[in-house]
Design an enzyme around this catalytic site. Structure first.
Site: not given
Ligand code: NAP
Length: 245
Positions: A153, A166
């Site tokens: 991130s 985080y």
């Molecule tokens: P998201 O839409 O919230 O998706 C997160 C995913 O992680 C969901 O599929 C969720 O499953 C799964 N997850 C969470 N807790 C879990 C657990 N205890 N066991 C198994 N699965 C779990 O987030 P996203 O934005 O796509 O993020 C994906 C990655 O990118 C993350 O590592 C995040 O830190 C990183 N990131 C995102 C951004 C951004 O702007 N979006 C920026 C920088 C980094 P459920 O839905 O079943 O809970």
């Protein structure tokens, strides 16, 4: 790598495990990997979401996916050992592992971080990655070339006020990636990290509830960097942190 143009068959023959494959970036990535020919193992917490992604892959008429319901919060080393045995038995090898699942926790002043929030975020964003990687290293070593991708991130190499656990989890994730990359330098395995950048997902919305989402990139826009690291075009890339935007 934002401009990377993948060949249509760049993932044919590859088996790829994606954590958090039921929603957000992981869901888009799972569909993209199937589109480019991979067999995708969908790992996540909410089975219904994983089933939806499974069905969408079926509709693409591509390699059948499989579903691994795992709560990264509660899974133990023995769960990961069983999971690795299953993958070895079913597929014979693993070509790529994408650590994508993540939890934001609660943003706020450092002095007010609850120990329970700290533990939860570090468990899902860090310790589970250690256990899953450790269990899968032998299965990854059976592939001709294997790519492990960690997700970092903007707060993964530059601390920021109020991003507490985080941010710390992402710094440690980058450290784990670099440690593995150095350790496996002369092997068939490579380890890198992607910083997705601001991307329109539920996690982003909970961090920035008031922002105009129409200004954000969608998950589809950041796929080239993932496809690059998953394909054999990146065989020489190891220990890097790539920005997807
Ligand atoms: P998201 O839409 O919230 O998706 C997160 C995913 O992680 C969901 O599929 C969720 O499953 C799964 N997850 C969470 N807790 C879990 C657990 N205890 N066991 C198994 N699965 C779990 O987030 P996203 O934005 O796509 O993020 C994906 C990655 O990118 C993350 O590592 C995040 O830190 C990183 N990131 C995102 C951004 C951004 O702007 N979006 C920026 C920088 C980094 P459920 O839905 O079943 O809970």
């Amino acid at each position: 790598m934002k401009e990377y143009q993948p060949k249509a068959d760049c993932l044919v023959g590859k088996t790829i495990l994606i954590t958090g494959a039921g929603d957000g970036i992981g869901k888009t990535l799972a569909l993209k990997c199937a589109e480019y020919g991979a067999t995708v193992i969908l790992l996540g917490k909410t089975v219904k979401k994983l089933e939806e992604v499974y069905d969408l892959i079926e509709q693409l008429g591509k390699q059948q996916a499989s579903i691994l319901p795992v709560d990264l919060q509660g899974a133990t080393e023995s769960h990961y050992a069983d999971l690795a045995d299953t993958i070895k038995r079913e597929y014979g090898k693993l070509d790529a592992l994408v650590h994508n699942a993540g939890q934001l926790g609660v943003l706020g002043p450092f002095g007010q971080i609850e120990k329970s929030t700290w533990d939860e975020v570090l468990q899902v964003n860090l310790t589970s990655q250690f256990m899953l990687t450790k269990a899968l290293l032998p299965v990854l070593s059976l592939a001709e070339n294997a790519s492990t991708i960690f997700t970092t991130s903007g707060v993964g190499n530059q601390g920021r006020a109020y991003w507490g656990a985080y941010s710390v989890s992402k710094f440690a994730t980058e450290g784990m990636m670099q440690t593995l990359a150095d350790e496996y330098e002369n092997s068939t395995q490579r380890f890198n990290a992607i910083n997705p950048g601001a991307t329109r997902t539920k996690m982003r919305a909970s961090a920035f509830p008031a922002e105009d989402v129409s200004l954000l990139k969608g998950a589809e826009d950041i796929m080239p960097t993932y496809l690059y690291l998953l394909s054999d075009d990146s065989l020489e890339v190891n220990g890097q942190r790539l920005n997807a935007q």
